[in-house]
Structures are given as structure tokens and as C-alpha cells.
Design an enzyme around this catalytic site. Structure first.
Site, PDB file in Angstrom:
ATOM      1  CB  CYS A  43      -0.877   0.249   1.276  1.00  0.00           C
ATOM      2  SG  CYS A  43      -1.932   1.450   1.270  1.00  0.00           S
ATOM      3  CE  LYS A  85      -1.227  -6.221  -4.151  1.00  0.00           C
ATOM      4  NZ  LYS A  85      -2.737  -5.663  -4.447  1.00  0.00           N
ATOM      5  N   GLY A 101      -7.807  -6.665  -9.001  1.00  0.00           N
ATOM      6  CA  GLY A 101      -8.209  -5.693  -7.841  1.00  0.00           C
ATOM      7  C   GLY A 101      -9.196  -4.730  -8.539  1.00  0.00           C
ATOM      8  NE  ARG A 102      -6.030  -0.387 -10.495  1.00  0.00           N
ATOM      9  CZ  ARG A 102      -5.148   0.060 -11.286  1.00  0.00           C
ATOM     10  NH1 ARG A 102      -5.543   1.341 -11.606  1.00  0.00           N
ATOM     11  NH2 ARG A 102      -4.151  -0.584 -11.993  1.00  0.00           N
TER      12      ARG A 102
END
Length: 312
Positions: free
Chosen positions: A67, A106, A190-191
């Protein structure tokens, strides 16, 4: 979908037993196998949080080292952990000693172009006991700009003995299939799923030699209507003695609950409307809805009525 990964959950919040944090880690049996993704930088707290996740029945506990958001990174969590590889490895080591379920990681390509250390860190967390690694091929400095470096992802997959998954720029089912051929064990989307919830089944069709499922406007509209109903049933429920109230809504506060559901649709709409003809009009309409009745009416009008604006 071969694996569901939750949104990021604060290790600090889990350890302190904060209700809203526990809500982020909830999952259903239908979602298995499921990985609860946590973030934090303190080895002891991350180990304790992993034990809580294990106690919740999760199949995997995943550590977010990718992130780039400053409010996460500034607390020695997320991608900032990549700037201290030895410390990052100590976090994984503490967690793997604390639980029996797999611990996965991740990460990104690195913090910036001058610190593209994913290959080194990947090896270190493997040695620390990580069971698998997912690599997003951008740096934290890139955020979601530019293109993901899948050559780097493939290089890491070739070097490690544990499974490596790739992530980045998979918004069409054909792209998922292309990336699966680059030496990775799997692809995280994801997106692309927020934009097209059918992308994984379409990719599975292509992999099996079938034409990908044709998703109609009615399919897309029905999905949103069903999503509203699912959210509506989440107002208050009992789960093993734990009473869950939707954030921002007290029990019995219908108006507050409706606002919570509408906000969820607004968040999804920013992605879900991309690629639709007049999708920006739909997004604006959803953002202006003041009630669930109005929200349902907007969706029915756009997706089901015979109107030129509803054409793809």
C-alpha cells in the site's frame, strides 16, 4: 475466483478488538478460500493479529507491504516496510512462528525507481517462512500511474521456490490469461473486478477454449440491485454472539443505514461505471441519490429501460 482477499485490516485494531476493524475482516463460508490481509509494522502485534485471524477461521493471513497511501506508509506499514527489508523479514518470521495457517506477502516493485528491491525482499520473506508472495509491478511512488512491470514479476517467480502471484493492469479477461502465461502461479485482480465482476469467469472461459460470457446491461443492473439487497441485510446481524452494526448507523436508524448503503454504491460506482456509454451520467446520478428507493430507480432507469443512454 480461486482466492478471496479482504481489504486491508489494521493489526492494531484487531489486537485492540475494535468493532469496525473486526468488520473489515468478516467473510462468509461461500467466499472460501479466503485470505485476511493485515497491515502493521510491529512484529509482536502482527503475530498477535495473525493469531486472531487464525481464530476467526481464515485460510490464510496476508501481509500488506504494497500500500502506497501515506496514512498507512507513515506508520512503518504498507509499502514503507519494503524500505527496511530486515525488519520486514522479522515481521514475517514472528507471524509464521505464531500461527499454523499460511502467511503470505503482497509487495510492490519497490519504494521508487531508486529502490526497486522486490527481488531481494521476496527472497528474504521466503527465507523467513512466507508461503507465497504477490508482486504488483509498480513502485509506491508510481501509485497506479504508468504501467506495471510484469518482467520483474516473472523474474521473481523464476527465482523463488514458493508460489508467486502477479498483479497490475489486468482489466480485461484476455490480459489475465496473457499474464498467467508469464511464469506466475496466479493473477490477482483488484480494480478490474470492481469494473467488471465477471472478469474471472470470462478469463476461465477463455482458458477453457470457450467464448467468454457475454455480460448484458441487464446483468450489470441486476448485479447492482442484488448488491443493494445484500448490503441492506448487513444492518444488524448476530454472528457467534457478536452484534454488528453498520458504520454510521445506530440500530433502528434506518436513515443512517440507507446512507451507509448509498455510500457503498458510490464507492463501487466510480469503477463500475467506467467503459459504459454515458457512464459518467450514471455515476453522477448515483452520487446524488438520497434514498434507497431513488437509488433503485436510477439503476432501473439506466439499465432496464429502453433508452439510448443505456447502450454500451
Amino acid at each position: 475466483c480461486g482466492l478471496v482477499v479482504t481489504e486491508m485490516v489494521s493489526a492494531e485494531g484487531l489486537v485492540r478488538g475494535i468493532d469496525r476493524t473486526l468488520e473489515y475482516a468478516e467473510f462468509t463460508e461461500e467466499e472460501r478460500p479466503v485470505s485476511v490481509q493485515i497491515f502493521g509494522g510491529d512484529p509482536e502485534k502482527m503475530a498477535a493479529a495473525a493469531q486472531i485471524v487464525e481464530g476467526m477461521g481464515a485460510d490464510i493471513v496476508d501481509v500488506n507491504m504494497g500500500c502506497p497511501v501515506p496514512k498507512i506508509a507513515k506508520h512503518n506499514a504498507g509499502c514503507s516496510l519494503m524500505r527496511e527489508p530486515a525488519h520486514a523479514a522479522s515481521v514475517i518470521s514472528a507471524m509464521t512462528r505464531a500461527v499454523k495457517i499460511p502467511v503470505t506477502v503482497k509487495m510492490r516493485a519497490g519504494w521508487n525507481d531508486a529502490e526497486r528491491n522486490a527481488p531481494v525482499l521476496a527472497r528474504m520473506v521466503e527465507d523467513a517462512g512466507a508461503s507465497a508472495i504477490a508482486v504488483h509491478g509498480r513502485t509506491a511512488a508510481q501509485s497506479y500511474s504508468g504501467l506495471a512491470d510484469w518482467n520483474l514479476v516473472s523474474e521473481i517467480a523464476e527465482r523463488l521456490s514458493i508460489p508467486v502471484f502477479g498483479s497490475g493492469d489486468c482489466i480485461e479477461p484476455e490480459q489475465v490469461i496473457t499474464r498467467l502465461a508469464q511464469g506466475v502461479e496466479g493473477v490477482l485482480v483488484g480494480r478490474g473486478v470492481l469494473r467488471n465482476p465477471w472478469i474471472l469467469s470470462q478469463a476461465a472461459d477463455i482458458a477453457a477454449g470457450r467464448p467468454p460470457r457475454d455480460v448484458t446491461l441487464e446483468d450489470r443492473g441486476q448485479f447492482l440491485l442484488e448488491y443493494i439487497e445484500l448490503l441492506s441485510r448487513e444492518r444488524v446481524h448476530e454472528d457467534s454472539g457478536f452484534r454488528h452494526v453498520a458504520p454510521g448507523a445506530a440500530a433502528g436508524d434506518a436513515r443512517g443505514h440507507d446512507r451507509w448503503v448509498i455510500n457503498k454504491l458510490r464507492a463501487l460506482g466510480s469503477w463500475y461505471t467506467k467503459g459504459l456509454l454515458n457512464g459518467s451520467h450514471l455515476r453522477t446520478a448515483i452520487n446524488s441519490a438520497e434514498s434507497l428507493e431513488a437509488l433503485r430507480g436510477i439503476i432501473r432507469s439506466f439499465f432496464f429501460e429502453d433508452s439510448p443512454k443505456a447502450a454500451v
